[in-house]
Design a protein around this motif. Structure first.
Motif, PDB file in Angstrom:
ATOM      1  N   TYR A 166       0.732  -0.903   0.125  1.00 48.80           N
ATOM      2  CA  TYR A 166      -0.397  -0.094   0.389  1.00 48.80           C
ATOM      3  C   TYR A 166       1.355   0.794   0.209  1.00 48.80           C
ATOM      4  O   TYR A 166       1.030   2.071  -0.959  1.00 48.80           O
ATOM      5  N   ARG A 219      -8.109  12.137   2.846  1.00 48.83           N
ATOM      6  CA  ARG A 219      -8.324  10.568   3.242  1.00 48.83           C
ATOM      7  C   ARG A 219      -9.281  10.043   4.713  1.00 48.83           C
ATOM      8  O   ARG A 219      -9.106  11.557   5.379  1.00 48.83           O
ATOM      9  N   LEU A 279      -5.949   6.806   8.242  1.00 50.33           N
ATOM     10  CA  LEU A 279      -4.162   7.131   7.616  1.00 50.33           C
ATOM     11  C   LEU A 279      -3.116   8.230   8.518  1.00 50.33           C
ATOM     12  O   LEU A 279      -2.096   8.486   7.574  1.00 50.33           O
TER      13      LEU A 279
HETATM   14  N1  GLU Z   1      -7.279   2.244  -0.995  1.00 44.71           N
HETATM   15  C1  GLU Z   1      -7.602   3.198   1.145  1.00 44.71           C
HETATM   16  C2  GLU Z   1      -8.532   2.642   1.653  1.00 44.71           C
HETATM   17  O1  GLU Z   1      -9.633   1.914   0.427  1.00 44.71           O
HETATM   18  C3  GLU Z   1      -7.174   4.693   0.618  1.00 44.71           C
HETATM   19  C4  GLU Z   1      -5.875   4.772   0.225  1.00 44.71           C
HETATM   20  C5  GLU Z   1      -5.682   6.431   0.470  1.00 44.71           C
HETATM   21  O2  GLU Z   1      -6.506   7.421   0.578  1.00 44.71           O
HETATM   22  O3  GLU Z   1      -4.389   7.081   0.585  1.00 44.71           O
HETATM   23  O4  GLU Z   1      -8.756   2.760   2.919  1.00 44.71           O
END
Ligand code: GLU
Length: 286
Positions: A201, A219, A223
């Motif tokens: 990731y 996001r 994160l």
């Molecule tokens: N693919 C990630 C998720 O579904 C998102 C990652 C990101 O926005 O950096 O949580």
């Protein structure tokens, strides 16, 4: 530079209210800034990604009133780029092969002399078991192996402080900084290549944000702690550092963050019950 943001779901289950919030929020920011809203399908985990979930993502987002440039970027189509970045890091001595499985890490991290196990953005902080095994960086990048970033070696290529602009958390934009010497303790030597995926990731997200010329990453705040690693990678790979907007999470009635398995919060469920896109906006407080 034109304001560009993205929504980057993984097609491993139905989109839920939390995804709706994230996508609508990102799209609204793009509109306020006369910018662009892009979609990216994060399907590096081919054991869990499904075509039907991807189709459902397109359907749900269109139904919510969102549109995006096509063709959509799919991470599974980008594996050669990820490999090239890994090769560059490997030849600079910034990666090491890791032979540990989850159980090994749990045991090493729980060893009495280590104190309480510490956690970072990927769960337990890697205790460094394989870091000092001999490595031959003139040999080709090993295939089919897990590779971790050697943060101690990386620190020699980094500025004294890692920092980025955060516009989501708190009421005013702020500069988040972390001393480079403290990054390893906060995140551990993260995995940049999973044995079975050829990437991870962290690596993919950084390379793809650069490739899509993302100026503003929108996001969830889950994160936020991973961002320092993303900025480290941006420095090491000579990529621009975008602005970050980490938004609040949509939670269930018990205050728990929604997950893909919360089918009861799936957008498709509300659609089947006759909800309108406006109802979804109201439910997530937009
Ligand atoms: N693919 C990630 C998720 O579904 C998102 C990652 C990101 O926005 O950096 O949580």
């Amino acid at each position: 530079m034109i304001f560009t943001t993205r929504f980057a779901p993984s097609p491993t289950g139905p989109l839920h209210l939390g995804h709706a919030y994230s996508a609508l929020f990102a799209d609204a920011l793009a509109q306020q800034n006369n910018g662009r809203f892009l979609l990216r399908i994060e399907d590096i985990d081919q054991s869990r990604a499904r075509q039907e979930w991807e189709q459902q993502i397109f359907d749900d987002l269109s139904w919510l009133g969102l549109s995006w440039d096509r063709p959509v970027l799919r991470q599974s189509g980008n594996l050669p780029r990820y490999r090239a970045a890994l090769e560059a890091l490997w030849s600079r001595g910034l990666l090491f092969v890791c032979h540990c499985n989850r159980r090994d890490i749990e045991q090493a991290a729980a060893a009495p002399q280590e104190g309480a196990p510490l956690t970072g953005p990927d769960g337990l902080i890697y205790p460094g078991t394989c870091r000092d095994l001999p490595r031959d960086t003139r040999a080709p990048l090993p295939s089919g192996k897990a590779l971790r970033l050697d943060l101690r070696a990386a620190a020699r290529h980094l500025p004294p402080e890692i920092s980025f602009e955060e516009k989501g958390k708190g009421s005013a934009p702020q500069r988040i900084t972390c001393k480079t010497e403290d990054v390893a303790a906060r995140t551990g030597d993260v995995v940049l290549c999973r044995r079975d995926m050829g990437t991870s990731y962290h690596l993919s997200v950084v390379l793809d944000d650069a490739m899509q010329e993302i100026t503003d990453v929108v996001r969830g705040e889950d994160l936020f702690d991973a961002t320092v690693i993303h900025v480290v990678l941006q420095h090491l790979l000579d990529l621009p550092v975008p602005v970050y907007h980490h938004h609040r999470l949509i939670r269930d009635d018990a205050g728990k963050r929604l997950a893909k398995r919360d089918d009861a919060r799936a957008i498709s469920f509300f659609r089947s019950e006759g909800a309108s896109p406006g109802d979804i906006r109201a439910m997530v407080g937009l």
